[in-house]
Design a protein around this motif. Structure first.
Motif, mmCIF file in Angstrom:
data_model
loop_
_atom_site.group_PDB
_atom_site.id
_atom_site.type_symbol
_atom_site.label_atom_id
_atom_site.label_comp_id
_atom_site.label_asym_id
_atom_site.label_seq_id
_atom_site.Cartn_x
_atom_site.Cartn_y
_atom_site.Cartn_z
ATOM 1 N N ARG A 72 0.777 -1.370 0.118
ATOM 2 C CA ARG A 72 -0.110 0.058 0.076
ATOM 3 C C ARG A 72 0.970 1.315 -0.010
ATOM 4 N NH1 ARG A 72 -5.216 0.138 0.613
ATOM 5 N NH2 ARG A 72 -5.307 -1.867 1.579
ATOM 6 N N ARG A 102 -0.989 1.580 -10.163
ATOM 7 C CA ARG A 102 -2.237 1.149 -10.426
ATOM 8 C C ARG A 102 -2.419 -0.384 -10.238
ATOM 9 N NH1 ARG A 102 -4.516 2.815 -15.768
ATOM 10 N NH2 ARG A 102 -3.581 1.141 -16.268
ATOM 11 N N SER A 103 -1.635 -1.075 -10.753
ATOM 12 C CA SER A 103 -1.747 -2.452 -10.752
ATOM 13 C C SER A 103 -1.658 -3.024 -9.300
ATOM 14 C CB SER A 103 -0.935 -3.304 -11.778
ATOM 15 O OG SER A 103 -0.803 -2.917 -12.939
ATOM 16 N N ALA A 106 -4.581 -1.928 -7.080
ATOM 17 C CA ALA A 106 -5.817 -2.512 -7.443
ATOM 18 C C ALA A 106 -5.953 -3.804 -6.959
ATOM 19 C CB ALA A 106 -6.003 -2.534 -8.891
ATOM 20 N N GLU A 109 -7.604 -4.096 -3.003
ATOM 21 C CA GLU A 109 -8.938 -3.702 -2.859
ATOM 22 C C GLU A 109 -9.620 -5.155 -2.576
ATOM 23 O OE1 GLU A 109 -10.369 -0.133 -5.007
ATOM 24 O OE2 GLU A 109 -9.221 -1.235 -6.456
#
Length: 109
Positions: A72, A102-103, A106, A109
């Motif tokens: 994170r 971004r990968s 993502a 989440e």
């Protein structure tokens, strides 16, 4: 001008904090201190040296968050590094870093 003075004082204090954490086995704490210093540098960037220092701090924080296994904070720092690179005109590396961040984020989440 007073704001700049306060930021510069905060930068000096952050240098001391970084120096202490460099002697500590707490790599995540060092990465966090580097990340905070890079954020402060964003507010006082006035010369090429300041920009270079900010990029170096973000790169080191990125490396330490990766070594600490903190995806994170790694993703967030990587995105911040990409933003700083955009400001210097290095769009190619910034784009690569943003795609990776971004990968990475993502998947959390």
């Amino acid at each position: 001008a007073a704001d700049r003075g306060a930021y510069r004082e905060a930068l000096q204090l952050s240098e001391l904090r970084i120096a202490l954490y460099r002697r500590s086995p707490q790599r995540s704490a060092l990465a966090s201190a580097l990340e905070k210093r890079a954020e402060l540098l964003e507010h006082v960037v006035e010369t090429v040296a300041d920009t270079s220092a900010r990029l170096a701090q973000l790169r080191e924080a990125r490396h330490l968050f990766a070594a600490a296994g903190d995806p994170r904070r790694l993703g967030g720092t990587q995105a911040e590094l990409a933003y700083a690179l955009i400001q210097t005109g290095d769009y190619e590396e910034a784009e690569t870093l943003l795609r990776e961040a971004r990968s990475m984020l993502a998947g959390l989440e």
